[in-house]
Structures are given as C-alpha cells and as structure tokens.
Design a protein around this motif. Structure first.
Motif, short mmCIF file in Angstrom:
data_model
loop_
_atom_site.label_atom_id
_atom_site.label_comp_id
_atom_site.label_asym_id
_atom_site.label_seq_id
_atom_site.Cartn_x
_atom_site.Cartn_y
_atom_site.Cartn_z
N LEU A 192 0.82 -1.21 0.00
CA LEU A 192 0.00 0.00 0.00
C LEU A 192 0.85 1.26 0.00
O LEU A 192 0.39 2.32 -0.41
CB LEU A 192 -0.94 0.00 1.21
N GLY A 193 2.09 1.15 0.46
CA GLY A 193 3.01 2.29 0.40
C GLY A 193 3.28 2.94 1.74
O GLY A 193 2.48 2.83 2.68
N LEU A 194 4.41 3.60 1.83
CA LEU A 194 4.83 4.25 3.07
C LEU A 194 4.16 5.61 3.22
O LEU A 194 3.66 6.19 2.27
CB LEU A 194 6.36 4.43 3.07
N ALA A 195 4.17 6.09 4.45
CA ALA A 195 3.64 7.44 4.72
C ALA A 195 4.49 8.46 3.97
O ALA A 195 5.71 8.31 3.82
CB ALA A 195 3.68 7.71 6.22
N ASN A 196 3.85 9.52 3.48
CA ASN A 196 4.59 10.56 2.77
C ASN A 196 3.88 11.90 2.95
O ASN A 196 2.66 11.96 3.18
CB ASN A 196 4.72 10.21 1.29
N ASN A 197 4.65 12.97 2.83
CA ASN A 197 4.11 14.32 2.95
C ASN A 197 3.69 14.85 1.58
O ASN A 197 4.45 14.74 0.62
CB ASN A 197 5.13 15.26 3.58
N VAL A 198 2.49 15.41 1.53
CA VAL A 198 1.95 15.95 0.28
C VAL A 198 1.65 17.43 0.47
O VAL A 198 1.01 17.82 1.45
CB VAL A 198 0.66 15.20 -0.13
N GLU A 199 2.14 18.25 -0.45
CA GLU A 199 1.95 19.70 -0.35
C GLU A 199 0.89 20.16 -1.34
O GLU A 199 0.89 19.79 -2.51
CB GLU A 199 3.27 20.41 -0.63
N ASP A 200 -0.07 20.97 -0.83
CA ASP A 200 -1.04 21.59 -1.73
C ASP A 200 -0.98 23.11 -1.55
O ASP A 200 -0.05 23.63 -0.93
CB ASP A 200 -2.46 21.05 -1.48
N ASP A 201 -1.96 23.83 -2.06
CA ASP A 201 -1.94 25.29 -1.99
C ASP A 201 -2.04 25.82 -0.57
O ASP A 201 -1.59 26.94 -0.28
CB ASP A 201 -3.10 25.87 -2.81
N GLN A 202 -2.60 25.05 0.33
CA GLN A 202 -2.85 25.54 1.68
C GLN A 202 -1.84 25.06 2.71
O GLN A 202 -1.46 25.79 3.61
CB GLN A 202 -4.27 25.14 2.12
N CYS A 203 -1.40 23.79 2.60
CA CYS A 203 -0.53 23.25 3.66
C CYS A 203 0.19 22.00 3.17
O CYS A 203 -0.02 21.53 2.06
CB CYS A 203 -1.35 22.94 4.90
N VAL A 204 1.03 21.49 4.06
CA VAL A 204 1.68 20.20 3.85
C VAL A 204 1.03 19.20 4.80
O VAL A 204 0.96 19.45 6.00
CB VAL A 204 3.20 20.28 4.12
N LYS A 205 0.53 18.11 4.27
CA LYS A 205 -0.09 17.13 5.15
C LYS A 205 0.49 15.74 4.88
O LYS A 205 0.99 15.45 3.80
CB LYS A 205 -1.60 17.11 4.96
N GLU A 206 0.40 14.92 5.91
CA GLU A 206 0.93 13.57 5.79
C GLU A 206 -0.16 12.62 5.31
O GLU A 206 -1.28 12.64 5.81
CB GLU A 206 1.45 13.07 7.14
N LYS A 207 0.19 11.80 4.31
CA LYS A 207 -0.69 10.73 3.86
C LYS A 207 -0.11 9.40 4.36
O LYS A 207 1.09 9.16 4.25
CB LYS A 207 -0.79 10.71 2.34
N ARG A 208 -0.98 8.57 4.90
CA ARG A 208 -0.53 7.27 5.41
C ARG A 208 -1.48 6.20 4.86
O ARG A 208 -2.56 5.97 5.41
CB ARG A 208 -0.54 7.27 6.94
#
Length: 323
Positions: free
Chosen positions: A71-87
């Motif tokens: 399924l994949g490792l946790a990673n940080n994703v950046e959008d226009d508003q913030c950086v959030k962690e996807k797990r």
C-alpha cells in the motif's frame, strides 16, 4: 574475506532468504480478498472489511507486513494551503495485555498524535477518526487481534465490538483483523459488526503432498530451494522435493510456515559458515538438533521405512483427533 566481512555477508544472505515469500494458493487468495475489501470500500463509500484467520505460525503477520508495504509508506503531500501527511496503511500489532484504552493510545500515537493519560476513550475515538480521514488511510491492520478479543467477559467483548463499529462507521475506512479463529468468534457476536467483515481469508498449515491433488508443500519447498541455491551460489544441495526430504521436513515442521522458516534459516546458515558452497541433509539434521519443535526424534536421520512409519502414525493421530 575477514571474519567480520564474512559474518556481514552471511547475515545479508539470510535476511534476503527471510524476505522471500512463495505465493502459494492460500496467500494468493488472502491477498485477493484483502485487495477486494479496499476496492469495494472505495467504490461503495462504505467500509467492507476483511479478516485473516489462522493458527499461530501460518504466516498471518508476514502477509500483513507485505500488504502494508504494497500500500506504500507514509509521505508528505503539499497543496496550496498546507503540507499534510498521507498514510496509506496503519499497522498495529496488539500486545497480549491490550485493552480498548491502551489500543486507542497506541493508535493515536501511530497517527502522530500525543495523547495523555487523562483523555477518555471517547475523546481518543474522535482524534483517531479525524486523523484516519485527514491522512487518507486506505486500510487499518490489527494484527494478533485475539490478544484482546479472547479476553474478558461478554460485556467487555461487546464494548470492543461497538468501539470497532464506531471507528469504521465514522471514518469510512476498512479494517483488516488478523488473528486466531477465536477472533472471528468475537466479531460474530454482534451482527452489525460481523456484516462489516464480508471478506474472510483463512491460512492453514501446509499439508503433505499426498493429502492434496495440487501439492502445495512441494511448490513452496521448490520455490524456497531456488532462492537458497541462488543466494548461496550452491554447487551441490539436496533436492527438498525428493520424497524422503520433504517427508522429513513435513514431520519436523507439521506444515507450520514459521517452523519451516526457522529450519531453513538454521540449515542454510551452517552451510554458509562452512563456506564450501554445499548444502547437505546433515545440515538439516544438525539444525534440527537445536530446534525444540523437531529435535526429538530427528527425522533427518531416518531412512525411508522409518519416515513412512512416522507418517502413518501421524495420520492415525490426526484421524483420532477428528473423531
């Protein structure tokens, strides 16, 4: 090669063998059902969870880790508003002393929260559900679920079931519960929760070749042997699928995947330390001497007649157990 370098090389080879998995039918079917639970949940927008059921040593934890990795490792994703962690996957191994509260604390910490001892289970539920949603979790894995499911009174088990229902209903995320048959019995105590687990995969011990039309044990041994030969650059080795050899392996391990892994690891290690690129049946016999589950009698020192006698006795024992 100096001793330190040799030991490092041996350890790396043994780690590679440990990571090798032969995708026999039970594993393939389990992975299919667990993948289906994730896809169905996504399509229906309603959690359709899965169970992985089996006795100790059949490979449940190994498969859970493989699913987590897939399924994949946790990673940080950046959008226009913030950086959030996807797990994509949350894996939690339940200790024997687990309670709903301690499990809630572990889940919250796994999801990068910092709960304190004063927080109620209800407040922890809110935190967990919020984090599962914001992290876009695709699957939550509870491994060794029987540690909590098989303990306590009926009232306690009902509380556990209701807690799970809340998590699934409010997060919309499927769970994979891995455990013994007792864990399934607990899930079945409440119809609403049982219905949330339509996909149930069962892992069994590997049967002797003669017990099946398609000899699963032989296929697993052949696959693992190819990996051992490759990793050790072996010039000579016993064919593990030869009748006497696979019968000895079956009797020694009873088809338990964890025991099989231990036996192959220790036997292969003896050959690697010797350094002659040869694996012998004596390596298996010597390894078996140190393994409590197969040291007495040592099946790798038996002839064909003795092995067949032991197999017959084992078959009679199993037949009596079924009556």
């Amino acid at each position: 090669m100096n001793n330190v370098a040799q030991e490092t090389n041996i350890n790396e080879i043994l780690e590679s063998l440990s990571a090798c998995t032969v995708w026999y039918p039970d594993y393939q079917e389990a992975m299919r059902l667990i993948t289906k639970c994730i896809d169905t949940t996504h399509n229906r927008k309603d959690p359709s969870s899965a169970m992985l059921i089996g006795t100790t040593g059949v490979g449940k934890t190994r498969l859970c880790h493989m699913i987590e990795k897939q399924l994949g490792l946790a990673n940080n994703v950046e959008d226009d508003q913030c950086v959030k962690e996807k797990r994509p996957c949350v894996y939690i191994e339940l200790p024997e002393s687990a309670t709903i509260r301690s499990l809630s604390m572990v889940m919250a910490r796994t999801l990068n929260e910092h709960p304190n001892d004063m927080q109620s289970v209800t407040s922890l539920e809110v935190i967990i559900i919020e984090r599962l949603i914001t992290m876009e979790v695709k699957l939550v894995i509870f491994d060794d679920f029987h540690h909590i499911a098989e303990k306590g009174r009926s009232k306690t088990k009902n509380s556990l079931c209701n807690w799970l229902i809340k998590l699934m209903n409010n997060s919309g995320i499927p769970f994979l519960i891995s455990g013994s048959p007792g864990a399934e019995s607990t899930i079945n105590t409440i119809q609403e929760l049982s219905d949330r687990f339509p996909y149930r995969a069962r892992l069994k011990t590997l049967p002797l070749a003669e017990e099946q039309t398609k000899p699963v044990l032989l296929g697993v041994l052949a696959g693992l042997q190819r990996e051992i030969v490759r990793l050790g650059s072996l010039k000579s080795y016993p064919h593990l699928t030869d009748p006497n050899h696979y019968k000895a392996i079956y009797l020694a391990t009873q088809g338990n995947f964890r025991r099989l892994s231990n036996l192959l690891h220790d036997s292969f290690r003896l050959a690697l330390i010797r350094g002659d690129f040869i694996l012998t049946i004596s390596d298996f016999a010597n390894a078996a001497d140190d393994l409590a589950f197969c040291c007495s009698p040592n099946y790798f020192r038996m002839n064909s007649q003795q092995l067949n006698k032991e197999l017959k006795a084992k078959a009679n024992q199993l037949l009596k157990a079924k009556k």
